[in-house]
Design a protein around this motif. Structure first.
Motif, PDB file in Angstrom:
ATOM      1  N   LYS A 150      62.142  22.190  14.551  1.00 26.74           N
ATOM      2  CA  LYS A 150      62.083  23.635  15.164  1.00 26.74           C
ATOM      3  C   LYS A 150      61.725  24.644  13.800  1.00 26.74           C
ATOM      4  O   LYS A 150      61.693  24.254  12.752  1.00 26.74           O
ATOM      5  N   SER A 200      63.390  30.145  10.563  1.00 25.08           N
ATOM      6  CA  SER A 200      63.482  31.614  11.523  1.00 25.08           C
ATOM      7  C   SER A 200      63.955  32.723  10.354  1.00 25.08           C
ATOM      8  O   SER A 200      63.607  33.763  10.753  1.00 25.08           O
ATOM      9  N   LYS A 201      64.284  32.298   9.320  1.00 26.54           N
ATOM     10  CA  LYS A 201      64.541  33.471   8.149  1.00 26.54           C
ATOM     11  C   LYS A 201      63.555  33.700   7.203  1.00 26.54           C
ATOM     12  O   LYS A 201      63.359  34.704   6.500  1.00 26.54           O
ATOM     13  N   ASP A 237      68.492  28.866   7.010  1.00 28.53           N
ATOM     14  CA  ASP A 237      68.418  29.510   8.298  1.00 28.53           C
ATOM     15  C   ASP A 237      69.932  29.194   8.986  1.00 28.53           C
ATOM     16  O   ASP A 237      70.517  29.926   9.570  1.00 28.53           O
TER      17      ASP A 237
END
Length: 394
Positions: free
Chosen positions: A30, A33-34, A293
């Motif tokens: 995946k 995200s950060k 993350d």
């Protein structure tokens, strides 16, 4: 158990080293995200090309692009045709154009993140060079990258460093170029430890004064700037500049000495990543970003702190020779079948330096197959006259 290998130490004396068992990294499928994470990527030379390896090296396109797919598969973005790809130190603009167009096309096929270097390296620097010629060169390369559907990393210019007389000259050139790009760019401030020709960039040899000029350029052209990558190997300078950036402008660390703490950040902010060392430590870097993350800072620290001695070794002075270590690790890990580089750059580091890379990479768990890596290193050692003991069979 992995077999031992004889290695030279710093005094040129041989000692026995036994590699550890291989380590596996947890890398979820995946996106991060950060943080936004780019790995500057190396190129693979074609060792069988019958050309002058110093002035007319050929690239193994299939293996070069396979390595980019490897980086994308780990979730990393690719910073293309940068100094890690030996831009201006073996990779000329004609090769860079081919590399950019091929890589952007491949990135689209897998929805991989990519940004590509645009500079002025096809322009021969000479004392009578004008700012107008520098601007035209920048425009040509920026236009090419955008026509491929790529995002621009606006590289520092050796030609501009030669002909700019004042900080205002830098401000003028950047203002005129940024006015013409269609998407926000990533500025690239490369310290002279990476490229001595860039000494005094932004019109000042003093870094604090140079930073003031760079910040003026950013603030006056904020809408055209996504972020800035600085490679000064000084975490305090980066943090200071990061805190002075407009809210809309990102800091991308290029500090291959202090990246763990800079990416993790502090109470006032953090840096994204655009790093050459992430080419060499890609699995550990990807796993660490996922740990960040998940809020698992202990795992993040544990993963990256093991890579710092290796990175500091690879990027030791002369810093510009770091590409040799990056390619050497790719060879040890089976990403390419040989240890040859464009421009003959495989000769820029000593056999002792390379042997220490092997040990430090093993200690960080970055040898995918330690047995294979040891066998490959033995070939390089033998070329330097370091022979391994003959096994005795009973």
């Amino acid at each position: 158990m992995v077999n031992s290998i004889k290695l030279p130490n710093k005094n040129g004396e041989l000692y026995t080293y036994t590699p550890r068992e291989p380590v596996s990294f947890d890398i979820p499928e995946k996106p991060f995200s950060k943080r936004i994470v780019y790995s500057a990527a190396h190129v693979v030379a074609n060792p069988l090309a019958d050309t002058d390896p110093i002035n007319n090296s050929k690239i193994d396109w299939e293996t070069t692009l396979e390595y980019r797919h490897y980086l994308w598969s780990l979730g990393l973005g690719v910073a293309e045709a940068m100094d890690t790809a030996q831009r201006g130190m073996g990779l000329n603009w004609e090769h860079a154009k081919d590399l950019i167009s091929r890589s952007v096309r491949e990135a689209k096929s897998v929805h991989g993140r990519i940004a590509s270097g645009a500079g002025t390296d096809h322009l021969i620097a000479h004392p009578n060079l004008t700012l107008e010629e520098v601007e035209q060169a920048y425009e040509e390369q920026c236009e090419f990258v955008e026509k491929q559907g790529g995002r621009i990393i606006l590289m520092a210019s050796r030609a501009l460093a030669v002909c700019a007389k004042t900080p205002e000259d830098y401000e003028r050139v950047y203002r005129n170029i940024l006015d013409k790009v269609s998407q926000p760019v990533i500025l690239h401030w490369l310290g002279d430890m990476f490229d001595p020709a860039l000494k005094g960039y932004w019109g000042h040899e003093n870094v604090d004064e140079a930073m003031e000029v760079c910040l003026r350029v950013i603030k006056e052209n904020e809408a055209k700037i996504d972020g800035i990558k600085i490679s000064l190997l000084d975490d305090k300078k980066e943090i200071r500049m990061r805190r002075l950036l407009p809210d809309s402008v990102k800091m991308y660390t290029g500090d291959d000495f202090n990246y763990p703490s800079l990416i993790k950040g502090d109470e006032q902010g953090y840096s994204h990543a655009l790093l050459g060392i992430f080419d060499a430590i890609a699995p550990a870097a990807a796993s660490a970003m996922h740990a960040l993350d998940a809020g698992d800072l202990k795992k993040y620290d544990s993963l990256l702190e093991k890579t710092v001695p290796l990175s500091r070794h690879i990027f030791q002075k002369p810093t510009y020779a770091y590409k040799t270590g990056v390619v050497f690790l790719a060879y040890l890990n089976g990403h390419q079948s040989h240890f040859r580089m464009i421009g003959g750059a495989e000769g820029q580091r000593s056999i002792i330096h390379l042997s220490e890379i092997f040990v430090m990479a093993d200690e960080a768990g970055l040898l995918k197959d330690p047995e294979m890596a040891a066998e490959r290193l033995k070939i390089i050692l033998a070329q330097a006259g370091v022979m391994q003991p003959t096994r005795q069979f009973m």
